[in-house]
Scaffold this motif. Structure first.
Motif, PDB file in Angstrom:
ATOM      1  N   GLU A 174       3.194 -55.962  93.491  1.00 19.97           N
ATOM      2  CA  GLU A 174       4.198 -55.688  94.504  1.00 19.97           C
ATOM      3  C   GLU A 174       5.433 -55.094  93.839  1.00 19.97           C
ATOM      4  OE1 GLU A 174       5.194 -59.066  96.886  1.00 19.97           O
ATOM      5  OE2 GLU A 174       6.355 -57.876  98.317  1.00 19.97           O
ATOM      6  N   GLY A 175       5.928 -54.029  94.411  1.00 22.19           N
ATOM      7  CA  GLY A 175       7.080 -53.351  93.831  1.00 22.19           C
ATOM      8  C   GLY A 175       6.715 -52.106  93.035  1.00 22.19           C
ATOM      9  N   GLU A 176       5.446 -51.997  92.665  1.00 22.67           N
ATOM     10  CA  GLU A 176       4.994 -50.791  91.964  1.00 22.67           C
ATOM     11  C   GLU A 176       4.695 -49.687  92.973  1.00 22.67           C
ATOM     12  OE1 GLU A 176       2.925 -52.599  87.922  1.00 22.67           O
ATOM     13  OE2 GLU A 176       1.648 -52.072  89.614  1.00 22.67           O
ATOM     14  N   ASP A 177       4.575 -48.479  92.449  1.00 23.12           N
ATOM     15  CA  ASP A 177       4.277 -47.342  93.317  1.00 23.12           C
ATOM     16  C   ASP A 177       2.774 -47.165  93.487  1.00 23.12           C
ATOM     17  OD1 ASP A 177       6.975 -45.106  92.186  1.00 23.12           O
ATOM     18  OD2 ASP A 177       6.983 -47.031  93.245  1.00 23.12           O
ATOM     19  N   ALA A 211       7.648 -48.480  95.628  1.00 23.26           N
ATOM     20  CA  ALA A 211       7.954 -49.918  95.696  1.00 23.26           C
ATOM     21  C   ALA A 211       7.141 -50.620  96.779  1.00 23.26           C
ATOM     22  CB  ALA A 211       9.445 -50.135  95.915  1.00 23.26           C
ATOM     23  N   THR A 212       5.844 -50.718  96.535  1.00 20.75           N
ATOM     24  CA  THR A 212       4.927 -51.279  97.538  1.00 20.75           C
ATOM     25  C   THR A 212       5.333 -52.691  97.959  1.00 20.75           C
ATOM     26  OG1 THR A 212       3.482 -52.012  95.745  1.00 20.75           O
ATOM     27  CG2 THR A 212       2.930 -49.935  96.845  1.00 20.75           C
ATOM     28  N   GLN A 213       5.022 -52.984  99.223  1.00 23.90           N
ATOM     29  CA  GLN A 213       5.245 -54.319  99.781  1.00 23.90           C
ATOM     30  C   GLN A 213       3.913 -54.826 100.320  1.00 23.90           C
ATOM     31  OE1 GLN A 213       8.282 -53.751 102.758  1.00 23.90           O
ATOM     32  NE2 GLN A 213       9.822 -53.128 101.250  1.00 23.90           N
ATOM     33  N   ARG A 254       9.623 -45.373 102.742  1.00 24.94           N
ATOM     34  CA  ARG A 254       9.121 -45.388 101.360  1.00 24.94           C
ATOM     35  C   ARG A 254       7.882 -44.515 101.166  1.00 24.94           C
ATOM     36  NH1 ARG A 254       6.846 -49.613 100.497  1.00 24.94           N
ATOM     37  NH2 ARG A 254       6.894 -50.521 102.579  1.00 24.94           N
ATOM     38  N   LEU A 255       7.422 -43.862 102.213  1.00 27.07           N
ATOM     39  CA  LEU A 255       6.214 -43.043 102.128  1.00 27.07           C
ATOM     40  C   LEU A 255       6.598 -41.569 102.056  1.00 27.07           C
ATOM     41  CD1 LEU A 255       5.171 -45.794 103.303  1.00 27.07           C
ATOM     42  CD2 LEU A 255       3.511 -44.459 104.613  1.00 27.07           C
ATOM     43  N   THR A 256       5.991 -40.851 101.096  1.00 29.19           N
ATOM     44  CA  THR A 256       6.199 -39.416 100.958  1.00 29.19           C
ATOM     45  C   THR A 256       4.851 -38.726 101.035  1.00 29.19           C
ATOM     46  OG1 THR A 256       8.124 -39.757  99.539  1.00 29.19           O
ATOM     47  CG2 THR A 256       7.131 -37.569  99.523  1.00 29.19           C
TER      48      THR A 256
END
Lengths: 112, 113
Positions: A15-18, A78-80, A60-62
């Motif tokens: 969690e928190g990583e891309d 920064a994944t949740q 947070r999404l591109t």
């Protein structure tokens, strides 16, 4: 026949990583759509890209559509835990042919 | 918010039996689709339907499959003689126009025994 290859098949992140998933088509696409499927759920539309080189952001999404309209990517910063699921790309064959060619999906797994 | 509804949520059938999967697309949508997803695998296009006829179909959609819009609201998928390999989740989707955003129903899980 026309195919859309999507990689990786799985991605484990803390969690928190891309997180990034990539799609590549064997031919030029008219557009590309992205869907998210939560575990046990159904695909839900996220976004559609139509123009060459287009970049769109949703928090947070591109999402990117390549210059040649043959590849696309989805990057989550920064994944949740709510991001967990399988992300599918689906390419439109042509302006007059509405069938979407689906990638195999990338499953995002958050490590405990 | 309008949604696509599918019934039943789970259908269990014996091999060789006919099944009909039902869908009610969003009311102002003109294009309807059926997809299949074998457990853990990719979403596979079966067929699209517009103006009361099939507009496109995949190689999966053989003579065992048929679609119908029997009235102004329902859109059905019939499998004439089910095989074990037909076991999958079947999703119905609809869109306002072709090539547009597709809204999916929750799916029908078909189990062929």
């Amino acid at each position: 026949g026309q195919q859309v290859m999507q990689i990786p098949q799985y991605q484990h992140v803390q969690e928190g990583e891309d997180f990034t998933t990539y799609c590549n088509s064997s031919t030029t696409l008219s557009n590309i759509q992205w869907y998210k499927q939560r575990p046990g759920g159904h695909p839900v539309f996220l976004i559609q890209l139509v123009k060459s080189g287009e970049v769109k952001k949703q928090k947070r999404l591109t999402f990117q559509f390549g210059e040649a309209k043959k590849n696309s990517s989805l990057h989550i910063t920064a994944t949740q835990t709510t991001d967990v699921g399988t992300y599918f790309c689906a390419g439109g064959r042509s302006v007059s042919n509405y069938q979407l060619i689906w990638g195999a999906g990338t499953k995002l797994i958050i490590k405990p | 918010e309008p949604e696509v509804t599918q019934t039943p949520s789970h259908q269990v059938t014996q091999m060789g039996q006919e099944v009909i999967l039902r869908c009610v697309p969003i009311s102002n949508h003109l294009y309807f689709y059926w997809y299949r997803q074998i457990l853990g695998q990719k979403v596979e296009f079966l067929v699209s339907f517009y103006n009361n006829e099939i507009s496109e179909k995949s190689e999966i959609f053989d003579d065992q499959f048929s679609v119908e819009r029997p009235d102004g609201s329902n859109f059905t998928l019939k499998i004439r003689s089910t095989k074990l390999e037909d076991s999958a989740m079947y999703f119905c989707a609809s869109s306002v126009e072709g090539g547009n955003i597709q809204y999916f129903g929750a799916g029908t899980r078909l189990s062929v025994l």
